[in-house]
Design an enzyme around this catalytic site. Structure first.
Site, short mmCIF file in Angstrom:
data_model
loop_
_atom_site.label_atom_id
_atom_site.label_comp_id
_atom_site.label_asym_id
_atom_site.label_seq_id
_atom_site.Cartn_x
_atom_site.Cartn_y
_atom_site.Cartn_z
N LYS A 42 8.54 -5.74 -4.25
CA LYS A 42 7.75 -5.65 -5.47
C LYS A 42 7.65 -4.22 -5.99
O LYS A 42 7.27 -3.99 -7.13
CB LYS A 42 6.38 -6.32 -5.33
CG LYS A 42 5.42 -5.78 -4.32
CD LYS A 42 4.13 -6.63 -4.34
CE LYS A 42 3.25 -6.33 -3.13
NZ LYS A 42 2.16 -7.26 -2.95
N LYS A 70 16.41 -5.74 0.59
CA LYS A 70 15.41 -6.80 0.43
C LYS A 70 14.75 -6.75 -0.94
O LYS A 70 14.54 -5.68 -1.49
CB LYS A 70 14.34 -6.61 1.52
CG LYS A 70 13.93 -7.89 2.20
CD LYS A 70 12.91 -7.62 3.29
CE LYS A 70 11.58 -8.22 2.89
NZ LYS A 70 10.53 -8.00 3.89
N LYS A 101 3.69 7.13 5.01
CA LYS A 101 2.85 7.22 3.81
C LYS A 101 2.40 8.65 3.55
O LYS A 101 2.30 9.06 2.40
CB LYS A 101 1.62 6.31 3.94
CG LYS A 101 1.96 4.84 3.73
CD LYS A 101 0.71 4.01 3.49
CE LYS A 101 1.05 2.54 3.29
NZ LYS A 101 -0.14 1.69 3.26
#
Ligand code: TRP
Length: 342
Positions: A208, A205, A123
């Site tokens: 979202k 995969k 991140k």
């Protein structure tokens, strides 16, 4: 069986706990892979689900959007069939124990072990403009979330297993230093749970955060959108509905169809023998739209009834605070914080 025994049995149910960040609507992949099963397991376990809004502060989101996404995430859990009579659903920041416990856990976490967290490294590499301290101590807050409720199991995806390991390390150390206080949580890996791939790139995969909207089905997509997306799903040029290596697109559609209808792969092959992919894709789209219809309708109903939503949040917060406060009080005593006399 006497009433007493059944009450006792209820208390002996194991606790499953999970936090969900309010960062957007679940995909069909999340739904078939996990969320759909949560409705089932609330019969066997005491399930605690919370919207991890404090964790979401580690990323910059417009405040109004954060509020809206928090409401949506809460409503979605209920819309997917989580029953607040059986399970505990609440918003993390509504239970002040999390923030307080988070600080105590910060002080039980070592700089070195936090530095090794791959999610922190990923991140901070992705968002070099906002490497805040919360991002660094995120696993400590998460450890507090889990330990406050003496959870037995935590359903975790691959991206969270390191955080769960970390939680167990912190808990073990705390128990060793201050005396037995925390139950050590384990990962929960359900047998059922299909792995759903992107409709546009069936080797990766369904996610979202995919930038191509055709690649994912949101569980709130309406019927027409769902059917359209399945129509444009990537397949192959063989025109044979059959589960086989190399047919990633068709395999994925068959997995989805099987998860929704309960039919076996062989039954699906037989059903579409001699038919084209067009028929098959339409059938998958219709089946998925039908499966998601109640979720969509429940969600709209709940979002339109603000008073109901707020009352459910209030009840959840009250119960969560009651449970968590027991552990927090014990922890404060153990570390030598003076408890205020009331
Ligand atoms: N870190 C989790 C995620 O991003 C969310 C989370 C916060 C969580 N606290 C938790 C999950 C406690 C399980 C248990 O998905």
């Amino acid at each position: 069986m006497s009433e007493n025994t059944s009450a006792q049995e209820k208390n002996e149910k194991k606790i499953i706990l999970s936090g969900i960040q309010p960062t957007g609507v679940f995909t069909l992949g999340n739904y078939l892979g996990a969320v759909r099963n949560w409705r089932v397991i609330q019969e066997q376990y005491n399930c605690y689900y919370f919207i991890a809004d404090l964790h979401s502060l580690t990323i910059h989101i417009d405040p109004q959007k954060r509020r809206e996404q928090t409401r949506q995430a809460f409503a979605l859990l209920l819309a997917c069939g989580i029953d607040t009579e059986k399970s505990l659903v609440f918003v993390q920041s509504h239970n002040k124990c999390h923030a307080e416990m988070g600080w105590i856990m910060d002080c039980c976490s070592q700089f070195g072990e936090l530095s090794r967290m791959t999610q922190f490294k990923d991140k901070s590499a992705k968002h070099p403009e906002n490497i805040n301290a919360g991002l660094f101590t995120y696993p400590s807050l998460m450890a507090g979330d889990i330990l406050l409720y003496q959870a037995d199991y935590v359903p975790v995806g691959a991206d969270q297993t390191q955080h769960l390991e970390f939680t167990r390390d912190v808990a073990t150390r705390f128990n060793h230093t201050y005396g037995e206080t925390f139950k050590l949580p384990e990962g929960y890996y359900p047998k059922a749970g299909a792995r759903i791939m992107s409709l546009q790139d069936p080797t990766s995969k369904m996610s979202k955060s995919d930038t191509n909207p055709k690649a994912t089905i949101s569980i709130l997509d309406d019927e027409n959108v769902i059917i359209k997306k399945f129509k444009s799903a990537v397949t192959d040029s063989e025109a044979e509905v059959c589960y086989r290596e190399g047919k990633d697109g068709i395999n994925n559609l068959m997995t989805i169809y099987s998860a929704v209808t309960g039919k076996s792969m062989d039954a699906i092959t037989a059903e579409f023998a001699g038919k084209g992919y067009g028929d098959f894709k339409l059938a998958v789209g219709e089946a998925v739209a039908e499966e998601l219809r109640p979720v969509r309708e429940n969600f709209q109903r709940i979002m339109n009834d603000r008073a109901y939503l707020e009352e459910e949040m209030r009840k959840g917060a009250e119960r969560a605070t009651y449970i968590a406060n027991k552990t927090l009080t014990k922890v404060k005593k153990r570390v030598g914080l003076l408890l205020e006399k009331r």
